[in-house]
Structure formats: C-alpha cells, structure tokens
Design a protein around this motif. Structure first.
Motif, PDB file in Angstrom:
ATOM      1  N   SER A   1      36.956  43.695  36.817  1.00  0.00           N
ATOM      2  CA  SER A   1      35.512  43.585  36.680  1.00  0.00           C
ATOM      3  C   SER A   1      34.961  42.543  37.648  1.00  0.00           C
ATOM      4  O   SER A   1      35.515  41.450  37.786  1.00  0.00           O
ATOM      5  N   SER A   2      33.852  42.879  38.287  1.00  0.00           N
ATOM      6  CA  SER A   2      33.218  41.936  39.215  1.00  0.00           C
ATOM      7  C   SER A   2      32.801  40.654  38.502  1.00  0.00           C
ATOM      8  O   SER A   2      32.679  39.611  39.131  1.00  0.00           O
ATOM      9  N   LYS A   3      32.640  40.699  37.184  1.00  0.00           N
ATOM     10  CA  LYS A   3      32.229  39.521  36.412  1.00  0.00           C
ATOM     11  C   LYS A   3      33.347  38.487  36.290  1.00  0.00           C
ATOM     12  O   LYS A   3      33.072  37.329  35.998  1.00  0.00           O
ATOM     13  N   VAL A   4      34.598  38.902  36.513  1.00  0.00           N
ATOM     14  CA  VAL A   4      35.722  37.971  36.315  1.00  0.00           C
ATOM     15  C   VAL A   4      36.654  37.901  37.523  1.00  0.00           C
ATOM     16  O   VAL A   4      37.748  37.343  37.434  1.00  0.00           O
ATOM     17  N   ARG A   5      36.239  38.454  38.647  1.00  0.00           N
ATOM     18  CA  ARG A   5      37.083  38.384  39.836  1.00  0.00           C
ATOM     19  C   ARG A   5      37.288  36.936  40.249  1.00  0.00           C
ATOM     20  O   ARG A   5      36.435  36.093  40.029  1.00  0.00           O
ATOM     21  N   GLY A   6      38.457  36.664  40.818  1.00  0.00           N
ATOM     22  CA  GLY A   6      38.771  35.310  41.243  1.00  0.00           C
ATOM     23  C   GLY A   6      39.441  34.479  40.167  1.00  0.00           C
ATOM     24  O   GLY A   6      39.688  33.294  40.372  1.00  0.00           O
ATOM     25  N   GLN A   7      39.748  35.089  39.020  1.00  0.00           N
ATOM     26  CA  GLN A   7      40.368  34.369  37.909  1.00  0.00           C
ATOM     27  C   GLN A   7      41.833  34.761  37.693  1.00  0.00           C
ATOM     28  O   GLN A   7      42.378  34.564  36.625  1.00  0.00           O
ATOM     29  N   LYS A   8      42.442  35.357  38.714  1.00  0.00           N
ATOM     30  CA  LYS A   8      43.864  35.737  38.691  1.00  0.00           C
ATOM     31  C   LYS A   8      44.174  36.887  37.724  1.00  0.00           C
ATOM     32  O   LYS A   8      45.330  37.138  37.412  1.00  0.00           O
ATOM     33  N   ILE A   9      43.158  37.607  37.280  1.00  0.00           N
ATOM     34  CA  ILE A   9      43.386  38.729  36.366  1.00  0.00           C
ATOM     35  C   ILE A   9      44.097  39.860  37.092  1.00  0.00           C
ATOM     36  O   ILE A   9      45.022  40.461  36.561  1.00  0.00           O
TER      37      ILE A   9
ATOM     38  N   ARG B   1      39.961  47.938  52.998  1.00  0.00           N
ATOM     39  CA  ARG B   1      39.992  46.895  51.964  1.00  0.00           C
ATOM     40  C   ARG B   1      40.860  45.719  52.412  1.00  0.00           C
ATOM     41  O   ARG B   1      41.938  45.484  51.880  1.00  0.00           O
ATOM     42  N   LYS B   2      40.364  44.965  53.374  1.00  0.00           N
ATOM     43  CA  LYS B   2      41.143  43.853  53.945  1.00  0.00           C
ATOM     44  C   LYS B   2      41.465  42.775  52.912  1.00  0.00           C
ATOM     45  O   LYS B   2      42.562  42.220  52.911  1.00  0.00           O
ATOM     46  N   ASP B   3      40.525  42.460  52.027  1.00  0.00           N
ATOM     47  CA  ASP B   3      40.800  41.464  50.981  1.00  0.00           C
ATOM     48  C   ASP B   3      41.920  41.946  50.067  1.00  0.00           C
ATOM     49  O   ASP B   3      42.782  41.161  49.660  1.00  0.00           O
ATOM     50  N   ALA B   4      41.921  43.232  49.740  1.00  0.00           N
ATOM     51  CA  ALA B   4      42.979  43.795  48.891  1.00  0.00           C
ATOM     52  C   ALA B   4      44.327  43.709  49.600  1.00  0.00           C
ATOM     53  O   ALA B   4      45.341  43.381  48.973  1.00  0.00           O
ATOM     54  N   HIS B   5      44.337  43.960  50.898  1.00  0.00           N
ATOM     55  CA  HIS B   5      45.598  43.871  51.651  1.00  0.00           C
ATOM     56  C   HIS B   5      46.165  42.457  51.575  1.00  0.00           C
ATOM     57  O   HIS B   5      47.366  42.279  51.331  1.00  0.00           O
ATOM     58  N   ARG B   6      45.315  41.465  51.774  1.00  0.00           N
ATOM     59  CA  ARG B   6      45.772  40.069  51.675  1.00  0.00           C
ATOM     60  C   ARG B   6      46.270  39.758  50.263  1.00  0.00           C
ATOM     61  O   ARG B   6      47.283  39.077  50.090  1.00  0.00           O
ATOM     62  N   PHE B   7      45.577  40.255  49.264  1.00  0.00           N
ATOM     63  CA  PHE B   7      45.969  40.049  47.868  1.00  0.00           C
ATOM     64  C   PHE B   7      47.375  40.608  47.616  1.00  0.00           C
ATOM     65  O   PHE B   7      48.250  39.914  47.097  1.00  0.00           O
ATOM     66  N   TYR B   8      47.614  41.862  48.006  1.00  0.00           N
ATOM     67  CA  TYR B   8      48.917  42.481  47.757  1.00  0.00           C
ATOM     68  C   TYR B   8      50.022  41.812  48.566  1.00  0.00           C
ATOM     69  O   TYR B   8      51.137  41.634  48.063  1.00  0.00           O
ATOM     70  N   GLU B   9      49.737  41.435  49.785  1.00  0.00           N
ATOM     71  CA  GLU B   9      50.738  40.731  50.599  1.00  0.00           C
ATOM     72  C   GLU B   9      51.099  39.384  49.973  1.00  0.00           C
ATOM     73  O   GLU B   9      52.263  39.000  49.950  1.00  0.00           O
ATOM     74  N   ARG B  10      50.113  38.705  49.420  1.00  0.00           N
ATOM     75  CA  ARG B  10      50.369  37.426  48.747  1.00  0.00           C
ATOM     76  C   ARG B  10      51.291  37.613  47.538  1.00  0.00           C
ATOM     77  O   ARG B  10      52.073  36.728  47.194  1.00  0.00           O
TER      78      ARG B  10
END
Length: 159
Positions: A100-108, A136-145
């Motif tokens: 949910s966009s309301k809770v993004r950035g909280q490691k969910i 989805r460049k942000d998603a790519h960084r997320f999955y690589e992390r």
C-alpha cells in the motif's frame, strides 16, 4: 490504517479480493490494468477460484498477504511449480507484489518477500523467480538489495 505495528502474514480468502485488487490498482502501472470497482468484476473471483482449485498444500498457488492490524497492506501471488528442468527441482514463482502506498518505506515489502522465500524453502523449492517491468528501476534496486540477481531476460506476449 490500524495502530498495530506488528506485521502478520496469511493466505488470502475470497473475502480479501477487494483489498487485493485495491493494492494491485494502487500503483502507476496497476491503475491502468486493474478495475477496482464496487462490486468487483466477476473475473477476479473466477481467477481466485481457479487458483484455489490448482492449489495443494505441497504446491500452493495463493495470494500471501501482509496484514497490519485489520488492514491488508501488502500482497503477492506465490506459486510453487513442479518441473523437470534442474533435475526435477521445485521452484517458486512470485507475481503481483504490492505494498500500500500508505505504508511504503516501512520494510513491509522486504518482510513479505522474506516470508515468501521462507515458505518456498519450507516446501522444498530451490529457486525463486519473478518478472518485473523494465521501467520499475526502484523495484530492481529493491530486489537486488534482497539478493536477487537479474540473471535472465524475461519475455511476454500479449494474447
């Protein structure tokens, strides 16, 4: 959103479909692909029923939910696939990851992916795979992390 800060995980039921479709539509690409209306189109219920009919305890095809209090705040489809390649080893396929966009950035999202990997390992999968849109460049960084490697080129054909 609920006040509880503890994320719980569970598989979706039919009653969760409005929350799932809302998450799928709460996204730059999803808002052009999904139809989040009241009532939901019957196609969503038919697809959920088809997933349930294919699903077994050993080979699930289910939506895994991240729940915060009473609110569904994340989801993904987890499907375990039996196959002959890789000497018949089981693989897990992840689709439709949303937070949910309301809770993004909280490691969910991280916790949701980690839970899906744990389930996959427990059921005997040796590989987790998914596709993600090239834009989805942000998603790519997320999955690589999280340790995923862009080792293959995915292809799709609209029918």
């Amino acid at each position: 959103m609920s006040d509880s800060t503890e994320i719980a995980f569970r598989y979706a039921t039919r009653d969760d479909l409005p929350a799932i479709v809302a998450l799928l539509a709460d996204d730059e690409k999803g808002k052009t692909r999904e139809e989040f209306t009241d009532p939901l189109p019957d196609a969503y219920y038919a697809a959920f029923d088809a997933m349930e009919s294919q699903s077994t305890e050993a080979l699930p095809n289910k939506y895994l939910l991240a729940v915060l209090g009473d609110d569904v705040v994340g989801c993904l489809q987890l499907t375990l696939i039996a196959g002959l390649s890789r000497r018949g080893q089981l693989r897990a396929q992840i689709e439709g990851v949303r937070v949910s966009s309301k809770v993004r950035g909280q490691k969910i999202g991280e916790k949701l992916i980690t839970e899906s990997i744990s389930i996959s390992k427990l059921l005997g999968a040796v590989l987790v795979q998914f596709t993600t849109d090239k834009t989805r460049k942000d998603a790519h960084r997320f999955y690589e992390r999280l340790g995923f490697v862009a080792s293959h080129e995915g292809m799709k054909m609209a029918l």
